[in-house]
Scaffold this motif. Sequence first.
Motif, PDB file in Angstrom:
ATOM      1  N   ALA A 230       0.833  -1.209   0.000  1.00 22.29           N
ATOM      2  CA  ALA A 230       0.000   0.000   0.000  1.00 22.29           C
ATOM      3  C   ALA A 230       0.863   1.253   0.000  1.00 22.29           C
ATOM      4  O   ALA A 230       0.560   2.236  -0.686  1.00 22.29           O
ATOM      5  N   LEU A 231       1.949   1.221   0.741  1.00 23.92           N
ATOM      6  CA  LEU A 231       2.862   2.360   0.779  1.00 23.92           C
ATOM      7  C   LEU A 231       3.503   2.589  -0.589  1.00 23.92           C
ATOM      8  O   LEU A 231       3.606   3.729  -1.052  1.00 23.92           O
ATOM      9  N   ARG A 232       3.894   1.503  -1.267  1.00 25.89           N
ATOM     10  CA  ARG A 232       4.477   1.644  -2.613  1.00 25.89           C
ATOM     11  C   ARG A 232       3.452   2.211  -3.588  1.00 25.89           C
ATOM     12  O   ARG A 232       3.781   3.064  -4.416  1.00 25.89           O
ATOM     13  N   ARG A 233       2.197   1.743  -3.491  1.00 27.09           N
ATOM     14  CA  ARG A 233       1.148   2.281  -4.368  1.00 27.09           C
ATOM     15  C   ARG A 233       0.927   3.755  -4.095  1.00 27.09           C
ATOM     16  O   ARG A 233       0.771   4.548  -5.023  1.00 27.09           O
ATOM     17  N   ALA A 234       0.942   4.139  -2.830  1.00 22.37           N
ATOM     18  CA  ALA A 234       0.751   5.546  -2.475  1.00 22.37           C
ATOM     19  C   ALA A 234       1.907   6.392  -2.999  1.00 22.37           C
ATOM     20  O   ALA A 234       1.683   7.494  -3.526  1.00 22.37           O
ATOM     21  N   GLU A 235       3.126   5.900  -2.877  1.00 23.45           N
ATOM     22  CA  GLU A 235       4.279   6.641  -3.387  1.00 23.45           C
ATOM     23  C   GLU A 235       4.210   6.776  -4.904  1.00 23.45           C
ATOM     24  O   GLU A 235       4.499   7.838  -5.451  1.00 23.45           O
ATOM     25  N   ALA A 236       3.820   5.698  -5.583  1.00 27.47           N
ATOM     26  CA  ALA A 236       3.695   5.742  -7.044  1.00 27.47           C
ATOM     27  C   ALA A 236       2.599   6.724  -7.450  1.00 27.47           C
ATOM     28  O   ALA A 236       2.765   7.492  -8.401  1.00 27.47           O
ATOM     29  N   ALA A 237       1.488   6.717  -6.704  1.00 26.91           N
ATOM     30  CA  ALA A 237       0.397   7.645  -7.009  1.00 26.91           C
ATOM     31  C   ALA A 237       0.841   9.081  -6.781  1.00 26.91           C
ATOM     32  O   ALA A 237       0.509   9.981  -7.565  1.00 26.91           O
ATOM     33  N   GLU A 238       1.614   9.320  -5.735  1.00 27.47           N
ATOM     34  CA  GLU A 238       2.104  10.668  -5.453  1.00 27.47           C
ATOM     35  C   GLU A 238       3.036  11.154  -6.566  1.00 27.47           C
ATOM     36  O   GLU A 238       2.945  12.303  -7.003  1.00 27.47           O
TER      37      GLU A 238
ATOM     38  N   ARG B  98       2.951  10.164  -9.655  1.00 27.26           N
ATOM     39  CA  ARG B  98       2.099  10.401 -10.830  1.00 27.26           C
ATOM     40  C   ARG B  98       1.366  11.733 -10.699  1.00 27.26           C
ATOM     41  O   ARG B  98       1.260  12.473 -11.666  1.00 27.26           O
ATOM     42  N   VAL B  99       0.866  12.039  -9.514  1.00 28.34           N
ATOM     43  CA  VAL B  99       0.176  13.314  -9.290  1.00 28.34           C
ATOM     44  C   VAL B  99       1.129  14.473  -9.549  1.00 28.34           C
ATOM     45  O   VAL B  99       0.762  15.454 -10.209  1.00 28.34           O
ATOM     46  N   GLN B 100       2.354  14.373  -9.052  1.00 28.63           N
ATOM     47  CA  GLN B 100       3.331  15.437  -9.273  1.00 28.63           C
ATOM     48  C   GLN B 100       3.606  15.627 -10.765  1.00 28.63           C
ATOM     49  O   GLN B 100       3.668  16.755 -11.256  1.00 28.63           O
ATOM     50  N   ALA B 101       3.758  14.523 -11.485  1.00 23.73           N
ATOM     51  CA  ALA B 101       4.009  14.616 -12.933  1.00 23.73           C
ATOM     52  C   ALA B 101       2.819  15.250 -13.645  1.00 23.73           C
ATOM     53  O   ALA B 101       2.993  16.108 -14.516  1.00 23.73           O
ATOM     54  N   LEU B 102       1.603  14.851 -13.269  1.00 22.41           N
ATOM     55  CA  LEU B 102       0.412  15.421 -13.900  1.00 22.41           C
ATOM     56  C   LEU B 102       0.245  16.896 -13.555  1.00 22.41           C
ATOM     57  O   LEU B 102      -0.185  17.680 -14.403  1.00 22.41           O
ATOM     58  N   GLU B 103       0.602  17.286 -12.339  1.00 19.60           N
ATOM     59  CA  GLU B 103       0.533  18.704 -11.969  1.00 19.60           C
ATOM     60  C   GLU B 103       1.502  19.529 -12.812  1.00 19.60           C
ATOM     61  O   GLU B 103       1.186  20.660 -13.210  1.00 19.60           O
ATOM     62  N   GLN B 104       2.674  18.985 -13.099  1.00 18.19           N
ATOM     63  CA  GLN B 104       3.625  19.686 -13.966  1.00 18.19           C
ATOM     64  C   GLN B 104       3.058  19.840 -15.372  1.00 18.19           C
ATOM     65  O   GLN B 104       3.198  20.891 -16.000  1.00 18.19           O
ATOM     66  N   ILE B 105       2.411  18.796 -15.878  1.00 16.47           N
ATOM     67  CA  ILE B 105       1.801  18.865 -17.209  1.00 16.47           C
ATOM     68  C   ILE B 105       0.705  19.925 -17.218  1.00 16.47           C
ATOM     69  O   ILE B 105       0.611  20.729 -18.159  1.00 16.47           O
TER      70      ILE B 105
END
Length: 154
Positions: free
Chosen positions: A91-99, A101-108
């Motif tokens: 769950a922690l790895r999924r949360a880190e991966a999601a975070e 992804r969110v950062q990358a999408l915010e940059q886009i």
Amino acid sequence: MAPNSKPRLTDGDVQTIRALLEVWEGPLTWELLMGRVALVLGRSYSRQALDGHEAIKAAYQARKRRNRAIRESLRKGKVATDEVPPEFAAALRRAEAAELRVQALEQIIERYRGKFVCWLYNARNFGMTEEQLNAQLPRTDQVTGALWSKRKKA
């Protein structure tokens, strides 16, 4: 092959070992990896043989960094022990991966926002109306990409 020599790692073996490292649970050492590789591939390899492949070495180091980051985040989260249940670690790895992804999408989104401001300025500067900007795109022939002529629909 000489009687005492070990088999060489194939490209498929390297990919399998990298995949093992990507889903690795719990502590990681070269000895543990060598044992898991022997179970999965049915052949044993030395630490030097595994470390000698840049792809395996990079995957090993990346997993070690992730494990350290997980332990550090658990310490900051006031978890009392370094032993983490596999479900929590996943769950922690999924949360880190999601975070990430969110950062990358915010940059886009920020890049698009900047492009929109530029387009808005240019549209106003050249006197385009909102209706012109919102006009539908012309239909195209999907095979050739050419614009269809303005024929009446049959």
